[in-house]
Every structure is written in structure tokens, then in C-alpha cells.
Design a protein around this motif. Structure first.
Motif, short mmCIF file in Angstrom:
data_model
loop_
_atom_site.label_atom_id
_atom_site.label_comp_id
_atom_site.label_asym_id
_atom_site.label_seq_id
_atom_site.Cartn_x
_atom_site.Cartn_y
_atom_site.Cartn_z
N ARG A 49 -27.07 -22.11 2.01
CA ARG A 49 -26.09 -22.40 0.97
C ARG A 49 -26.76 -23.03 -0.23
N ALA A 50 -26.02 -23.07 -1.33
CA ALA A 50 -26.56 -23.52 -2.61
C ALA A 50 -27.28 -24.87 -2.57
N PRO A 51 -26.74 -25.92 -1.94
CA PRO A 51 -27.46 -27.20 -1.98
C PRO A 51 -28.85 -27.15 -1.34
N VAL A 52 -29.00 -26.41 -0.26
CA VAL A 52 -30.30 -26.28 0.39
C VAL A 52 -31.23 -25.45 -0.49
N ALA A 53 -30.74 -24.35 -1.00
CA ALA A 53 -31.54 -23.49 -1.87
C ALA A 53 -31.97 -24.25 -3.12
N ARG A 54 -31.07 -25.03 -3.70
CA ARG A 54 -31.40 -25.78 -4.91
C ARG A 54 -32.46 -26.84 -4.62
N ALA A 55 -32.38 -27.49 -3.48
CA ALA A 55 -33.39 -28.49 -3.11
C ALA A 55 -34.76 -27.81 -2.96
N ARG A 56 -34.80 -26.67 -2.31
CA ARG A 56 -36.05 -25.93 -2.15
C ARG A 56 -36.60 -25.50 -3.51
N GLN A 57 -35.72 -25.01 -4.39
CA GLN A 57 -36.15 -24.60 -5.72
C GLN A 57 -36.72 -25.79 -6.50
N LEU A 58 -36.09 -26.94 -6.36
CA LEU A 58 -36.57 -28.13 -7.03
C LEU A 58 -37.95 -28.54 -6.51
N ALA A 59 -38.14 -28.48 -5.21
CA ALA A 59 -39.44 -28.82 -4.63
C ALA A 59 -40.52 -27.83 -5.10
N MET A 60 -40.17 -26.56 -5.20
CA MET A 60 -41.10 -25.56 -5.70
C MET A 60 -41.49 -25.87 -7.14
N TYR A 61 -40.48 -26.17 -7.95
CA TYR A 61 -40.69 -26.48 -9.37
C TYR A 61 -41.62 -27.69 -9.52
N LEU A 62 -41.34 -28.75 -8.79
CA LEU A 62 -42.14 -29.96 -8.89
C LEU A 62 -43.57 -29.72 -8.40
N SER A 63 -43.73 -28.92 -7.37
CA SER A 63 -45.06 -28.59 -6.87
C SER A 63 -45.87 -27.84 -7.92
N HIS A 64 -45.20 -27.01 -8.68
CA HIS A 64 -45.87 -26.23 -9.72
C HIS A 64 -46.15 -27.09 -10.96
#
Length: 120
Positions: A49-64
């Protein structure tokens, strides 16, 4: 004896987990705590669901952005394709137009920079 085609087709290489990723571990753990999402949800291949996907996207963004990891490296850590990571980074960047979200991301960036001793 030989392997049947069905046996060979069932082989899948082990998924990479964030257990040996160093600073990316810290990013994932920080976002997981902040967003109240279990760690294993960041690297599973299942859709969420969106909250989990958004958290993963945020972690990807910060890692980059903060850690300087390549899209390919991040994709391997999260079990995603580099184009998925690229999409996640662009999405988070667009969401930063919202001042409240931008403040939240900026706070996470400061925590990561302080913890990793990076400058950026």
C-alpha cells in the motif's frame, strides 16, 4: 542424473538484503522508525500500500541524494530495478514542493548527515 527444466526454472539468485549495506542500513532504519514501517517491507518484492511504498521511495531517495549511491546500487539493495529507483527519486523530489513534506525530508537529511559524517 540431470536437472529437469522445471528445476532450473525454479532457481532464483538470493535477494540482496540491506544487512551489509553500511550507511544504507542506517537510512532504512531511520525511515522505518519515522514512518512506522517494518524493515523487511523495504526489500520485499511484493507490492504494498501507499504508505509502505512511499517510505521505501523516501529511503531510496535519501540513499541516492545524501549517501551518493548509484541508482543501480540502490536497486540492488532494495530488490528493485534502477528505473524504479529513478522514478522514486523523481517522485520524492516533486513531493518536496509541499513545505511540510520538505521539512520532514530535510530533517531526515540532517539526521543522516550527522550520523554518517557526510556533507551535502
Amino acid at each position: 542424473m540431470h536437472d529437469s527444466p522445471s528445476t532450473l526454472g525454479a532457481y532464483r539468485p538470493a535477494r540482496r538484503r540491506p544487512t551489509a549495506t553500511g550507511p544504507c542500513d542506517q537510512v532504512i532504519a531511520l525511515v522505518a522508525r519515522q514512518k512506522n514501517v517494518p524493515l523487511q517491507m523495504f526489500t520485499t518484492h511484493r507490492r504494498h500500500r501507499a504508505p509502505v511504498a512511499r517510505a521505501r521511495q523516501l529511503a531510496m531517495y535519501l540513499s541516492h541524494v545524501i549517501l551518493g549511491r548509484t541508482l543501480t546500487e540502490i536497486g540492488e539493495i532494495f530488490g528493485r530495478d534502477r528505473t524504479t529507483v529513478s522514478y522514486a527519486c523523481a517522485l520524492i523530489e516533486d513531493l518536496r514542493d509541499n513545505p511540510q513534506f520538505d521539512d520532514e525530508v530535510s530533517a531526515l537529511e540532517r539526521q543522516i548527515q550527522a550520523g554518517a559524517g557526510t556533507h551535502g
